[in-house]
Enzyme design. Sequence first.
Site, PDB file in Angstrom:
ATOM      1  N   CYS A   1       6.286  -5.589  15.505  1.00 44.63           N
ATOM      2  CA  CYS A   1       5.919  -4.663  16.582  1.00 44.63           C
ATOM      3  C   CYS A   1       4.483  -4.969  17.013  1.00 44.63           C
ATOM      4  CB  CYS A   1       6.064  -3.215  16.129  1.00 44.63           C
ATOM      5  SG  CYS A   1       7.769  -2.818  15.674  1.00 44.63           S
TER       6      CYS A   1
ATOM      7  N   GLU B   1       0.820  -1.209   0.000  1.00 44.42           N
ATOM      8  CA  GLU B   1       0.000   0.000   0.000  1.00 44.42           C
ATOM      9  C   GLU B   1       0.858   1.265   0.000  1.00 44.42           C
ATOM     10  OE1 GLU B   1      -3.647  -2.218   2.311  1.00 44.42           O
ATOM     11  OE2 GLU B   1      -2.861  -0.401   3.200  1.00 44.42           O
TER      12      GLU B   1
ATOM     13  N   ASN C   1      -3.782   3.749  16.001  1.00 46.91           N
ATOM     14  CA  ASN C   1      -4.878   3.434  15.078  1.00 46.91           C
ATOM     15  C   ASN C   1      -5.213   1.961  15.192  1.00 46.91           C
ATOM     16  OD1 ASN C   1      -5.271   6.030  13.798  1.00 46.91           O
ATOM     17  ND2 ASN C   1      -3.207   5.744  13.016  1.00 46.91           N
TER      18      ASN C   1
ATOM     19  N   SER D   1      11.866   6.292   8.025  1.00 46.22           N
ATOM     20  CA  SER D   1      11.414   5.968   9.381  1.00 46.22           C
ATOM     21  C   SER D   1      11.884   4.559   9.718  1.00 46.22           C
ATOM     22  CB  SER D   1       9.886   6.040   9.440  1.00 46.22           C
ATOM     23  OG  SER D   1       9.421   5.627  10.705  1.00 46.22           O
TER      24      SER D   1
ATOM     25  N   SER E   1      11.225   5.158  15.434  1.00 44.91           N
ATOM     26  CA  SER E   1      10.025   4.706  16.151  1.00 44.91           C
ATOM     27  C   SER E   1      10.423   4.260  17.544  1.00 44.91           C
ATOM     28  CB  SER E   1       9.395   3.544  15.380  1.00 44.91           C
ATOM     29  OG  SER E   1       8.928   4.013  14.144  1.00 44.91           O
ATOM     30  N   LEU E   2      10.328   5.178  18.491  1.00 42.39           N
ATOM     31  CA  LEU E   2      10.792   4.867  19.845  1.00 42.39           C
ATOM     32  C   LEU E   2       9.689   4.172  20.651  1.00 42.39           C
ATOM     33  CD1 LEU E   2      13.360   5.172  21.515  1.00 42.39           C
ATOM     34  CD2 LEU E   2      12.521   7.376  22.319  1.00 42.39           C
ATOM     35  N   HIS E   3       8.572   4.834  20.833  1.00 47.20           N
ATOM     36  CA  HIS E   3       7.346   4.252  21.406  1.00 47.20           C
ATOM     37  C   HIS E   3       7.402   3.867  22.880  1.00 47.20           C
ATOM     38  CE1 HIS E   3       5.976   4.414  17.371  1.00 47.20           C
ATOM     39  NE2 HIS E   3       6.588   3.337  16.954  1.00 47.20           N
TER      40      HIS E   3
ATOM     41  N   CYS F   1       3.375   8.448   1.419  1.00 45.65           N
ATOM     42  CA  CYS F   1       3.887   7.471   2.379  1.00 45.65           C
ATOM     43  C   CYS F   1       4.070   6.160   1.611  1.00 45.65           C
ATOM     44  CB  CYS F   1       2.833   7.359   3.486  1.00 45.65           C
ATOM     45  SG  CYS F   1       3.191   6.157   4.731  1.00 45.65           S
TER      46      CYS F   1
ATOM     47  N   GLY G   1       6.592  -2.126   5.927  1.00 48.21           N
ATOM     48  CA  GLY G   1       7.972  -2.592   5.923  1.00 48.21           C
ATOM     49  C   GLY G   1       8.935  -1.725   6.690  1.00 48.21           C
ATOM     50  N   GLU G   2      10.106  -2.291   6.938  1.00 46.63           N
ATOM     51  CA  GLU G   2      11.177  -1.591   7.642  1.00 46.63           C
ATOM     52  C   GLU G   2      12.239  -1.221   6.591  1.00 46.63           C
ATOM     53  OE1 GLU G   2      12.221  -0.222  10.593  1.00 46.63           O
ATOM     54  OE2 GLU G   2      14.005   0.107   9.383  1.00 46.63           O
TER      55      GLU G   2
ATOM     56  N   CYS H   1      -1.727   5.578   9.863  1.00 46.45           N
ATOM     57  CA  CYS H   1      -0.461   4.955  10.309  1.00 46.45           C
ATOM     58  C   CYS H   1      -0.716   3.618  10.969  1.00 46.45           C
ATOM     59  CB  CYS H   1       0.172   5.804  11.405  1.00 46.45           C
ATOM     60  SG  CYS H   1       1.038   7.184  10.826  1.00 46.45           S
TER      61      CYS H   1
HETATM   62  N1  SAH Z   1       9.008   0.232   9.850  1.00 48.04           N
HETATM   63  C1  SAH Z   1       9.180   1.615  10.000  1.00 48.04           C
HETATM   64  C2  SAH Z   1       8.262   2.442   9.122  1.00 48.04           C
HETATM   65  C3  SAH Z   1       6.845   2.008   8.947  1.00 48.04           C
HETATM   66  S1  SAH Z   1       5.724   2.265  10.227  1.00 48.04           S
HETATM   67  C4  SAH Z   1       9.025   2.019  11.451  1.00 48.04           C
HETATM   68  O1  SAH Z   1       8.585   1.211  12.246  1.00 48.04           O
HETATM   69  O2  SAH Z   1       9.403   3.144  11.774  1.00 48.04           O
HETATM   70  C5  SAH Z   1       5.460   4.032  10.326  1.00 48.04           C
HETATM   71  C6  SAH Z   1       5.074   4.509  11.746  1.00 48.04           C
HETATM   72  O3  SAH Z   1       3.744   4.068  12.126  1.00 48.04           O
HETATM   73  C7  SAH Z   1       6.014   3.943  12.806  1.00 48.04           C
HETATM   74  O4  SAH Z   1       6.370   4.915  13.752  1.00 48.04           O
HETATM   75  C8  SAH Z   1       5.147   2.877  13.429  1.00 48.04           C
HETATM   76  O5  SAH Z   1       5.615   2.515  14.687  1.00 48.04           O
HETATM   77  C9  SAH Z   1       3.799   3.539  13.438  1.00 48.04           C
HETATM   78  N2  SAH Z   1       2.683   2.613  13.681  1.00 48.04           N
HETATM   79  C10 SAH Z   1       2.668   1.280  13.481  1.00 48.04           C
HETATM   80  N3  SAH Z   1       1.461   0.765  13.832  1.00 48.04           N
HETATM   81  C11 SAH Z   1       0.706   1.803  14.271  1.00 48.04           C
HETATM   82  C12 SAH Z   1      -0.660   1.914  14.724  1.00 48.04           C
HETATM   83  N4  SAH Z   1      -1.454   0.856  14.787  1.00 48.04           N
HETATM   84  N5  SAH Z   1      -1.099   3.129  15.070  1.00 48.04           N
HETATM   85  C13 SAH Z   1      -0.293   4.227  14.963  1.00 48.04           C
HETATM   86  N6  SAH Z   1       0.981   4.182  14.518  1.00 48.04           N
HETATM   87  C14 SAH Z   1       1.483   2.978  14.169  1.00 48.04           C
HETATM   88 FE1  SF4 Z   2       7.642  -3.299  10.893  1.00 47.09          FE
HETATM   89 FE2  SF4 Z   2       7.567  -0.662  11.410  1.00 47.09          FE
HETATM   90 FE3  SF4 Z   2       5.354  -2.194  11.695  1.00 47.09          FE
HETATM   91 FE4  SF4 Z   2       7.406  -2.454  13.398  1.00 47.09          FE
HETATM   92  S1  SF4 Z   2       6.092  -0.620  13.117  1.00 47.09           S
HETATM   93  S2  SF4 Z   2       6.249  -4.142  12.442  1.00 47.09           S
HETATM   94  S3  SF4 Z   2       9.143  -2.133  12.054  1.00 47.09           S
HETATM   95  S4  SF4 Z   2       6.415  -1.764   9.796  1.00 47.09           S
END
Ligand code: SAH
Ligand code: SF4
Length: 373
Positions: free
Chosen positions: A120, A96, A300, A201, A223-225, A109, A169-170, A343
């Site tokens: 994750c 996508e 989300n 990212s 993506s620290l979280h 994006c 993807g990463e 996202c």
């Molecule tokens: N793999 C990379 C880039 C793709 S994800 C990464 O993890 O950074 C892009 C962003 O969306 C990241 O910060 C990810 O952690 C966040 N994300 C993933 N799932 C989400 C969700 N369900 N709600 C909000 N943000 C989310």
């Molecule tokens: Fe992969 Fe980024 Fe989703 Fe983590 S947040 S599973 S690194 S796409």
Amino acid sequence: MDATADKTNLLGMPQGELERFFAALDEKPFRARQLMQWIYQRGVTDFDAMTDLSKKLRERLAAEAEIRLPVVESRHDSADGTVKWLFESGWGQAVETVFIPEPARGTLCISSQVGCALDCAFCATGAQGFNRNLDAAEIIGQVFHAIHELPRRDNGEPAVTNIVFMGMGEPLANYKNVVPVLELLLSDWAYGLSRRRVTVSTSGIVPHIDKLGDDCNVSLAVSLHAPNDELRDELVPINKLHPIDVLLESCWRYAAKHSNRFITFEYVMLRDVNDSLEHADELAALLKGRPAKINLIPFNPFDGNAFRRSSADTIRAFQDRLRRHDLVATTRKTRGDDIDAACGQLAGKVSDRVRVRLGEKTMSDKRAKAATA
Ligand code: SAH
Ligand code: SF4
């Protein structure tokens, strides 16, 4: 079998490689630049229309090469102007791409992999598993398609002004194909975007953050979280391999290489998991005095995941707390959720092939259940 399968796809080839391709045809290096302008600036994929190349060269190119774009499977338009495309990725799969229009910019994006192996706990792409890396043509093809399908902006610029690798993807786990794409996004012969307008990212693949700092200094989002390893190990399992202190050191090295340009730290707001004021204080202690800004992302939701989004009041209080520590903190507006384009909602269609397990997955069930009890 596909009749074009043995032709070289010139889409996604970086300039150096394209110059070598032309050298092998006894052509001068500037042919590479001409071809790049035709493809990326004029959107031309038919060699015969490339009128500043000799007829003989055009015929030769048509015989040996092609400009093969990824195929669009479907397009979805959100009520808020967000557009999502699904691109065919073989074996019934799809990735996508999402376009988010705003008054001052148009952000695309893009996806870098079919699925993601990093698992994750809160991510729909991760929940799908991983199938394969996209190649450079499949990645830059998303940009090509969006630019040529969307109407230009009022000021005549192309619709897409900014690119973020925040789709499926990463990107740093597909380094070899992502770097040529970054080169083309920045090249004056292709899209000519400034480094500020291209953001990779990453969930924190430290060796590749260092390498990217040397190879291509685009903007970096991390993506620290979570503000401590115990929680981050559960939310972002790659943390077990590259823990927070090691990750942050690589971030400061990255920033230092580029006049201390700010790094964006993404922080998904999960109700009763990582959203307390104590978490905000802990986060501030990690980032204070550093070239860092924080982007809070309201979680989300998606089917089959038990996390919940923090309330608007909690997010506001968290952001205020960070600001009181003199940190730059913003909250991302949710866009396109009526078409599952927000996202973390990008699931695409993925047949899980290899799931890299970095230890037992404990989070999604244990802590999410506690949080929803
Ligand atoms: N793999 C990379 C880039 C793709 S994800 C990464 O993890 O950074 C892009 C962003 O969306 C990241 O910060 C990810 O952690 C966040 N994300 C993933 N799932 C989400 C969700 N369900 N709600 C909000 N943000 C989310
Ligand atoms: Fe992969 Fe980024 Fe989703 Fe983590 S947040 S599973 S690194 S796409």
